[in-house]
Enzyme design. Structure first.
Site, PDB file in Angstrom:
ATOM      1  N   ASN A 164      48.048  48.387   2.971  1.00  0.00           N
ATOM      2  CA  ASN A 164      48.165  47.370   4.007  1.00  0.00           C
ATOM      3  C   ASN A 164      47.525  47.843   5.308  1.00  0.00           C
ATOM      4  O   ASN A 164      47.813  47.320   6.385  1.00  0.00           O
ATOM      5  CB  ASN A 164      49.625  46.947   4.226  1.00  0.00           C
ATOM      6  CG  ASN A 164      50.558  48.107   4.540  1.00  0.00           C
ATOM      7  OD1 ASN A 164      50.181  49.272   4.502  1.00  0.00           O
ATOM      8  ND2 ASN A 164      51.803  47.795   4.865  1.00  0.00           N
ATOM      9  N   ASP A 219      58.773  40.254   3.909  1.00  0.00           N
ATOM     10  CA  ASP A 219      58.060  41.361   3.269  1.00  0.00           C
ATOM     11  C   ASP A 219      58.375  41.449   1.781  1.00  0.00           C
ATOM     12  O   ASP A 219      57.479  41.629   0.946  1.00  0.00           O
ATOM     13  CB  ASP A 219      58.451  42.688   3.920  1.00  0.00           C
ATOM     14  CG  ASP A 219      57.850  42.890   5.296  1.00  0.00           C
ATOM     15  OD1 ASP A 219      56.745  42.372   5.540  1.00  0.00           O
ATOM     16  OD2 ASP A 219      58.478  43.570   6.115  1.00  0.00           O
TER      17      ASP A 219
END
Length: 410
Positions: free
Chosen positions: A99, A173
């Site tokens: 990420n 998330d």
């Protein structure tokens, strides 16, 4: 046998969303090697207090919940040796997840275009905030801003004229992590046909928008959000406070069928002949929802939560408590189905959710505490072909880092 046994994943991730994708793949049996910088993933070293949890070398569930089932190594990717070792990992890997922002990856030659040219079978899974194109593609993003804010969740799921909900950390998330895992595994199947890896992305903003699909599509037909619980389209799909001050959740999608049944349960048979309240189209057309909800509020307040749950269950009408995490620790259905399991820490087990996918024939990896930062660095370096002398030199010049306790990092 675990379904992903034999797949190798290189994990260059921080915080929650994409690290949890690595945990998902590891729980299904993939070999996952997590690569951290010398200072460690922030979730390892400083997020436990944010979550209201303790952290220690032998118990750090704030980190473990997103990073179990991984071997942990520490490489300095700004060093020649560290970046070389990382590329050796990628050369033999099936999947690379990260990420990191694209501009940072590009500086290290770890962007999709560079990697696909060198390792055409490698699948890259990239967790993003806002997406891979547009002016905001490299903007910093977290679930509370990208998913909850820009994804529409805060603005949509609030009771109108009240404050937005206060979600647990990582609410978006953990959902995005499953979406990205699903896309990666689709790419694994696709590679069997094409022989090529693919670039799979999941943006937190996109995940939030998708999770709100019903609201997203119905708003354009005049079904606005946010709503007050007094103004819902179906008053029988709602939350109600019991007489002992606890919340229950009722879900009866077939309003016209179930309205008279509910009236009998709450002892309001006097309303059975009211034709307007008996028809959902009339309720909405004449704006009667607030009146209907107030009647239900008064009816539900006659009973304790346990009494409500019992009488609705006996009539096969879905009604459940609005549970908190501590309630779920005692929920026998959650425990028996292994929706939560305990991580075996030295001082005693601690509850943690399992990934929300189960198999009949295949096994899942058991919960085990994650090791220290750099716990597996030296072993992995040896597997990559480095000699003891080369490993010692890399440790000495800071290209790699071995097992390091939290006391040394904080």
């Amino acid at each position: 046998m675990q379904p992903l046994k034999g797949l190798k994943v290189v994990d260059l991730t921080t915080f929650l969303a994409t690290p949890t994708t690595g945990r998902v793949l590891g729980e299904m049996g993939a070999e996952v090697i997590k690569v951290e910088a010398a200072k460690g993933d922030p979730t390892r070293v400083n997020q436990a207090p944010v979550y209201g949890m303790p952290m220690a070398d032998d118990e750090n569930l704030a980190f473990d919940m997103a990073n179990m089932h991984k071997r942990c190594i520490s490489l300095n990717l700004k060093s020649e040796t560290g970046l070389e070792a990382f590329n050796k990992l990628l050369a033999d890997a099936d999947i690379f997840i990260t990420n990191n922002r694209t501009k940072s990856l590009r500086k290290m030659g770890l962007d999709w275009e560079s990697l696909h040219a060198k390792y055409p079978r490698l699948i890259m899974g990239h967790g993003l905030g806002y997406g891979k194109v547009g002016a905001e593609k490299d903007a910093a993003g977290f679930d509370v801003t990208c998913y909850m804010g820009r994804g529409g969740v805060f603005g949509t799921t609030v009771d109108k004229d009240s404050f937005p909900m206060i979600p647990t950390n990582g609410y978006g998330d953990f959902q995005a992590s499953m979406f990205l895992a699903a896309g990666i595994l689709a790419a694994v199947i696709g590679r069997e046909t094409t022989g090529e890896g693919d670039y799979v992305t999941c943006a937190l903003q996109h995940a939030g928008i998708y999770a709100l699909s019903t609201g997203m599509v119905s708003a354009q037909y005049g079904n606005p959000y946010p709503k007050s619980r007094l103004e819902v389209n179906n008053p029988l799909n709602n939350v109600f406070r019991s007489g002992d001050g606890k919340w229950v959740v009722l879900c009866l999608p077939e309003y016209n069928r179930d309205w008279p049944r509910v009236l009998k349960l709450i002892h309001r048979e006097d309303l059975l002949e009211d034709a307007d309240m008996a028809d959902i189209f009339t309720v909405n057309g004449k704006g009667l929802a607030p009146q209907v909800v107030r009647i239900l509020d008064e009816g539900f307040a006659q009973f304790t939560r346990d009494e409500l749950l019992k009488m609705f269950k006996e009539n096969d009408m879905p009604c459940e408590p609005a549970q908190t995490p501590t309630d779920i620790y005692e929920d026998q259905n959650a425990i028996e189905n292994e929706y939560i399991k305990q991580v075996p820490y030295p001082k005693g087990g601690r509850w943690c959710p399992t990934i929300p996918v189960q198999f009949e024939i295949n096994d899942m990896a058991p919960f085990e505490p994650t090791g220290k930062l750099g716990e597996d660095t030296e072993a992995v370096m040896k597997e990559l072909g480095y000699t003891d002398e080369q490993i010692a030199a890399a440790l000495a010049d800071g290209s790699i880092k071995g097992a390091t306790s939290l006391d040394e990092l904080i």
